[in-house]
Design an enzyme around this catalytic site. Structure first.
Site, PDB file in Angstrom:
ATOM      1  N   TYR A 268      12.627 -35.911 -15.254  1.00  0.00           N
ATOM      2  CA  TYR A 268      11.167 -35.797 -15.262  1.00  0.00           C
ATOM      3  C   TYR A 268      10.606 -35.817 -13.851  1.00  0.00           C
ATOM      4  CZ  TYR A 268      10.855 -40.863 -14.365  1.00  0.00           C
ATOM      5  OH  TYR A 268      10.959 -42.113 -13.809  1.00  0.00           O
TER       6      TYR A 268
ATOM      7  N   HIS B  82     -15.888  -8.553   1.623  1.00  0.00           N
ATOM      8  CA  HIS B  82     -14.880  -9.455   2.202  1.00  0.00           C
ATOM      9  C   HIS B  82     -15.048 -10.874   1.666  1.00  0.00           C
ATOM     10  CE1 HIS B  82     -13.482 -12.322   5.323  1.00  0.00           C
ATOM     11  NE2 HIS B  82     -12.450 -11.499   5.400  1.00  0.00           N
TER      12      HIS B  82
ATOM     13  N   ARG C  57      -3.797   2.802   8.442  1.00  0.00           N
ATOM     14  CA  ARG C  57      -4.043   1.504   7.813  1.00  0.00           C
ATOM     15  C   ARG C  57      -2.768   0.675   7.778  1.00  0.00           C
ATOM     16  NH1 ARG C  57      -7.282   4.835   4.165  1.00  0.00           N
ATOM     17  NH2 ARG C  57      -9.400   4.016   3.926  1.00  0.00           N
TER      18      ARG C  57
ATOM     19  N   SER D  49      13.959 -43.927 -10.277  1.00  0.00           N
ATOM     20  CA  SER D  49      12.761 -43.148  -9.985  1.00  0.00           C
ATOM     21  C   SER D  49      12.715 -42.956  -8.474  1.00  0.00           C
ATOM     22  CB  SER D  49      11.505 -43.876 -10.466  1.00  0.00           C
ATOM     23  OG  SER D  49      10.355 -43.108 -10.185  1.00  0.00           O
TER      24      SER D  49
ATOM     25  N   CYS E 174       8.611 -39.864  -8.577  1.00  0.00           N
ATOM     26  CA  CYS E 174       7.242 -40.345  -8.775  1.00  0.00           C
ATOM     27  C   CYS E 174       6.406 -40.292  -7.503  1.00  0.00           C
ATOM     28  CB  CYS E 174       7.231 -41.766  -9.330  1.00  0.00           C
ATOM     29  SG  CYS E 174       7.939 -42.984  -8.210  1.00  0.00           S
TER      30      CYS E 174
ATOM     31  N   ARG F 171       1.177 -48.553 -10.771  1.00  0.00           N
ATOM     32  CA  ARG F 171       1.210 -49.427  -9.596  1.00  0.00           C
ATOM     33  C   ARG F 171       0.418 -50.695  -9.899  1.00  0.00           C
ATOM     34  NH1 ARG F 171      -0.015 -43.730  -6.976  1.00  0.00           N
ATOM     35  NH2 ARG F 171      -1.266 -43.828  -8.859  1.00  0.00           N
TER      36      ARG F 171
ATOM     37  N   GLY G  72      -8.414  -7.385   4.303  1.00  0.00           N
ATOM     38  CA  GLY G  72      -9.294  -7.589   5.439  1.00  0.00           C
ATOM     39  C   GLY G  72      -8.682  -8.293   6.622  1.00  0.00           C
TER      40      GLY G  72
ATOM     41  N   ARG H 126      -3.307  -1.751  -6.063  1.00  0.00           N
ATOM     42  CA  ARG H 126      -2.509  -2.946  -5.820  1.00  0.00           C
ATOM     43  C   ARG H 126      -2.839  -3.944  -6.910  1.00  0.00           C
ATOM     44  NH1 ARG H 126      -5.670  -4.609  -0.263  1.00  0.00           N
ATOM     45  NH2 ARG H 126      -7.713  -5.009  -1.175  1.00  0.00           N
TER      46      ARG H 126
ATOM     47  N   LYS I 145       0.831  -1.207   0.000  1.00  0.00           N
ATOM     48  CA  LYS I 145       0.000   0.000   0.000  1.00  0.00           C
ATOM     49  C   LYS I 145       0.869   1.262   0.000  1.00  0.00           C
ATOM     50  CE  LYS I 145      -3.537  -0.134   2.792  1.00  0.00           C
ATOM     51  NZ  LYS I 145      -4.803  -0.246   2.078  1.00  0.00           N
TER      52      LYS I 145
ATOM     53  N   MET J 269      -6.005  -7.349   8.538  1.00  0.00           N
ATOM     54  CA  MET J 269      -5.478  -6.531   9.635  1.00  0.00           C
ATOM     55  C   MET J 269      -6.359  -5.298   9.811  1.00  0.00           C
ATOM     56  SD  MET J 269      -1.409  -7.085   9.210  1.00  0.00           S
ATOM     57  CE  MET J 269      -1.414  -6.520   7.531  1.00  0.00           C
TER      58      MET J 269
END
Length: 895
Positions: free
Chosen positions: A870, A474, A103, A783, A850, A580, A112, A358, A33, A114
């Protein structure tokens, strides 16, 4: 005030009034900010002047046990004098008082989370000066707002303490709306508010402006460590040591009548990403009124009002000159920051002021569209577009939405605050939502409105519905950031907490009833509704194509069913990193055969059962090879201990005994004999292959027969990679590789056809990682099974870790759950060591990962850094891994 810092440190930076000490580049020091206020002022935009206390002050404040560093008081006094000169007003002056807002402003946006205080500087004396300039009604309305906000944020009194006083007074006078109240009414309310403070705290409300200022500054720094801020930081990976800045800014008033207003706008639609100016405003209101959801605001533009079928006149028509100036400012800011901006503004007596800009929070769908559009517009490069979408955000795009042909029983309609769809049970309380979600229940949080105290319930819920609030409330902002579907401003919805229901007209929906939220349409539907798969073409395909041009890591999938393999390939998987085979054994038709193999007392008996399993396994692999074509497929031979396939209940025991012709007691005794005290480290993986080589022989034959069959049938030759699990020594691998090679040789001879294949191992034991150089003499690929490697390295059972890992994270022992993000210092060091030693022995060895870490963005970056070939992950995480792999390259280039 403290004694731990240098007097020469610059703690305070001024902005506005023609000059700024800071800039947008100083975000880490000034917070988002403060840095952006300084930048806007430098761009010549209408920013009310003020000053920023840096994030270093926050760090020092906590280092000094909540005391301020030396020199800060004097610098704040100097900044106040400069602010007085810029505004022509004096802080605490009876005739011409300077009023300020206080602020927070961390370097990462935390909407929202703080605390904020407005109208600071008002007192019994200064309210007279404000009344003389702006009228008594306005002055005392502002004063009561300040007392309520300051008492809540700084003095710790509950917000509803003051709401009850106001509601009781309005009831006694017959008022329905705040706007019916006159100056004398507000004077009475001010007196009653002050009496409440005296009664609750035993001391009067502070009347000194400087005492008020330091109280508010302390409250903002204190709010950095409040529960909701801590939770938000944890959910969004924001380190506590970053701290927050404090921004003190001269007040401008949007509540000075019908020529004044306040609002929030986005330079593009934060829900869809469409290049349309998007926002909301309220006339005669202060900024907190818009985001709090107490009044439902009006759209800014006529186009948006028409889209929402809103009866409220848009800012474009109410204040056309201000609207034109605001759109020009929005264009300037987006072009300057080269990203979609979230801006806050106030109009005081037809004069526009910019209070904040922002980078705007957005849904994943919006982030995707904005990134691709901005690259196409030439505003950013393709590489920047790839970096604009966080890999984890893709999760929001990869899951079903409501089918267009679904039956829609609409209960209530509101604003489409955050897109996506979700089903779950109705809950009205955030604590209950969190509790039920922990128990595995899908819940929808239904509230009148949300506040920062609801953050844990919103995170736990699948979707959020609120009766009040607009598109920038909010609930809307937080839901979009979390990727939760959200419907706001469902004004016909009335919640009866005592009865545990919400009502829409004569219709009641009870707590626990299942509803479906369609965030894209702004509708709440009763019951479960049919969903459809996401569209992964268009912008998604474009951005992923750009990511693929950049990344070096290949992305494979962990899958074994044809459906999962097809989904993964559609998501861009470039092979299978883990199939598997044991998952195939649990099929209802196969489990009896598997059990008969386990129960066979001889090798011959096992081989007879395995002959029945062979065609079943072969057909599995044929389906996989048919889908994957010539892409590499790593198939892990049987890994879990045999007792996992045995019956567990008495009924199952009897059923298997009857089918196998065995005595139930004998069967139970054999099942008990297979039981292990610590099966994860027991008779599993390659140890099964060593003791029962016929099992691995059958699986290897099924793989090679399937590969040959598909090559003949399709003309495309599969690329099988046979993986031996849980190897600790080279000798284990040598023995079992010989079994695999023997079957391959036999199948190729029988079919007069040879297929290229590899035999390798899964590195999941510390000894294997340390002896990787020796193992690589036999293994053609590694792997890394990081799920088990994490367990065996840390000595932690993944199934039991939930009892204590949260405490370990909270106390900083582990920064992240090591089963989610790889422990780079421990497990990661073993992976790095194994990779280096493996390559030293066999330069061309293929290296991959993996475990579930293969789909975790932070872990993917680590895999790139250590040079793996990979990563492999579950099908729905394939796009996430592809994008994370591209980020790894681009971050490395940037660094």
């Amino acid at each position: 005030m403290g004694d731990g810092a240098s007097v020469g440190t610059k703690w305070v930076y001024s902005f506005g009034g023609g000059s700024s000490d800071g800039s947008a580049a100083m975000k880490n020091l000034l917070g988002g900010k403060g840095a952006n206020l300084a930048e806007m002022a430098s761009l010549g935009l209408p920013v009310p002047p003020g000053f920023t206390l840096t994030t270093d002050v926050c760090t020092a404040y906590y280092d000094l046990n909540e005391a301020y560093p030396e020199g800060l008081t004097e610098q704040v006094d100097d900044a106040l004098k400069m602010l007085e000169q810029k505004t022509g007003k004096t802080f605490g002056d009876a005739a011409n008082p300077l009023l300020v807002s206080v602020r927070s402003g961390a370097r990462a946006s935390m909407p929202g989370m703080m605390d904020t205080v407005l109208n600071l500087g008002l007192s019994e004396v200064t309210v007279q000066g404000l009344a003389a300039k702006a009228g008594e009604r306005f002055a005392y309305d502002s004063y009561r707002r300040f007392i309520q906000m300051y008492s809540n944020v700084v003095l710790g009194l509950r917000h509803d303490t003051f709401e009850y006083i106001l509601d009781d007074y309005k009831d006694s006078q017959g008022y329905d709306l705040d706007t019916e109240m006159e100056a004398d009414d507000w004077k009475t309310i001010v007196g009653q508010y002050k009496e409440a403070v005296q009664d609750k705290l035993g001391k009067p409300f502070p009347d000194d402006a400087r005492e008020q200022l330091w109280g508010a500054i302390g409250a903002v720094f204190g709010s950095w460590m409040n529960d909701r801020a801590i939770l938000y930081r944890k959910l969004n990976d924001i380190p506590a040591e970053w701290g927050t800045a404090v921004n003190v800014q001269s007040m401008v008033f949007g509540n000075m009548g019908e020529t004044s207003a306040t609002g929030v706008a986005f330079t593009r639609d934060p829900s869809t990403g469409a290049n349309t100016f998007y926002g909301e405003f309220l006339t005669n209101a202060q900024g907190e009124d818009v985001v709090a959801g107490i009044r439902t605001p009006a759209p800014i533009s006529r186009a948006r009002a028409d889209e929402l079928k809103s009866d409220e006149a848009p800012l474009e028509e109410v204040m056309p000159a201000v609207y034109k100036q605001l759109t020009d400012v929005a264009d300037t800011l987006e072009a300057h920051y080269r990203d979609m901006q979230d801006i806050e503004f106030t109009v005081e007596d037809d004069t526009l002021y910019m209070l904040q800009t922002r980078t705007g929070k957005r849904t994943a769908a919006a982030a995707l569209k904005i990134a691709v559009d901005m690259a196409s517009e030439g505003l950013i490069s393709k590489e920047e577009a790839v970096m604009r979408l966080e890999p984890a955000q893709l999760d929001q795009l990869l899951h079903p939405t409501i089918s267009p042909n679904a039956t829609r029983d609409v209960v209530v309609k509101g604003l489409p605050a955050s897109p996506g769809a979700a089903m779950g049970q109705v809950v009205f309380d955030s604590n209950e939502a969190a509790h039920l979600a922990e128990a595995g229940r899908a819940v929808i949080l239904v509230r009148v409105e949300t506040s920062p105290e609801d953050i844990h319930g919103m995170h736990a819920a699948r979707a959020i519905v609120t009766a009040r609030g607009g598109m920038t409330s909010h609930a809307a902002v937080v839901a979009r950031g979390m990727g939760r579907p959200c419907v706001c401003g469902a004004g016909d919805l009335q919640i009866d907490h005592e009865a545990g229901v919400f009502r829409v007209g004569n219709r009641e929906v009870k707590k626990g009833d299942v509803i479906t939220v369609d965030g894209a349409e702004g509708e709440v539907l009763f019951g479960e509704v049919e969903m459809q798969q996401p569209d992964l073409s268009g912008d998604f395909g474009v951005l992923m194509g750009w990511a693929d041009e950049v990344r070096k890591l290949t992305v494979r999938t962990n899958a074994e069913t044809p459906a999962d393999v097809q989904v993964a390939k559609d998501f861009g998987a470039e092979g299978i990193g883990l199939c598997r085979t044991e998952h195939m054994f649990f099929d209802a038709e196969r489990i009896p055969v598997v059990r008969s193999m386990i129960l066979a007392g001889t090798k011959e008996g096992r081989e007879r059962a395995l002959q029945k399993l062979l065609p079943m396994q072969r057909s599995d692999f044929e389906e996989i090879f048919r889908i994957m074509g010539d892409l590499p497929c790593t198939i892990r031979l049987l890994d879990p201990p045999l007792h996992e396939f045995m019956p567990h209940t008495e009924a199952e025991m009897q059923e298997v005994a009857t089918a196998s012709g065995m005595d139930a007691r004998a069967l139970k005794a054999q099942a008990e004999a297979l039981h292990e005290s610590n099966p994860m480290l027991g008779h599993r993986g390659c140890r099964l292959g060593i003791t029962y080589p016929e099992i691995y022989a059958m699986q290897a034959r099924a793989i090679f027969e399937a590969a040959v069959a598909i090559a003949k049938a399709t003309g495309v030759t599969p690329t099988p990679e046979v993986m031996i699990p849980l190897v600790a020594t080279r000798k284990e691998l040598e023995i079992l590789k010989a079994v695999v090679d023997q079957e391959a040789k036999a199948v190729f001879a029988e079919n007069d056809r040879t297929i290229e294949y590899l035999v390798g191992t899964m590195i999941e034991l510390p000894r294997a990682a340390l002896r990787a150089g020796q193992i690589a003499e036999t293994a053609e690929f590694f792997s890394f099974g990081t799920n088990d490697l994490t367990q065996t390295t840390l000595g932690i059972s993944r199934d039991d870790a939930g009892r204590f890992l949260t405490a370990y994270e909270e106390q900083g022992i582990y920064e992240k759950d090591p089963f989610v993000t790889i422990d780079q210092d421990g497990v990661g060091e073993l992976v790095r060591t194994a990779a280096e030693r493996g390559r030293a022995t066999r330069g061309e060895i293929k290296l991959g990962i993996c475990g579930e870490h293969g789909g975790d963005p932070a872990s993917v970056i680590f895999c790139h850094e250590i040079g793996l070939n990979y990563v492999s992950c579950s099908p729905y995480r394939v796009p996430i891994a592809r994008l994370a792999a591209a980020h790894a390259v681009l971050k490395q280039v940037k660094d």
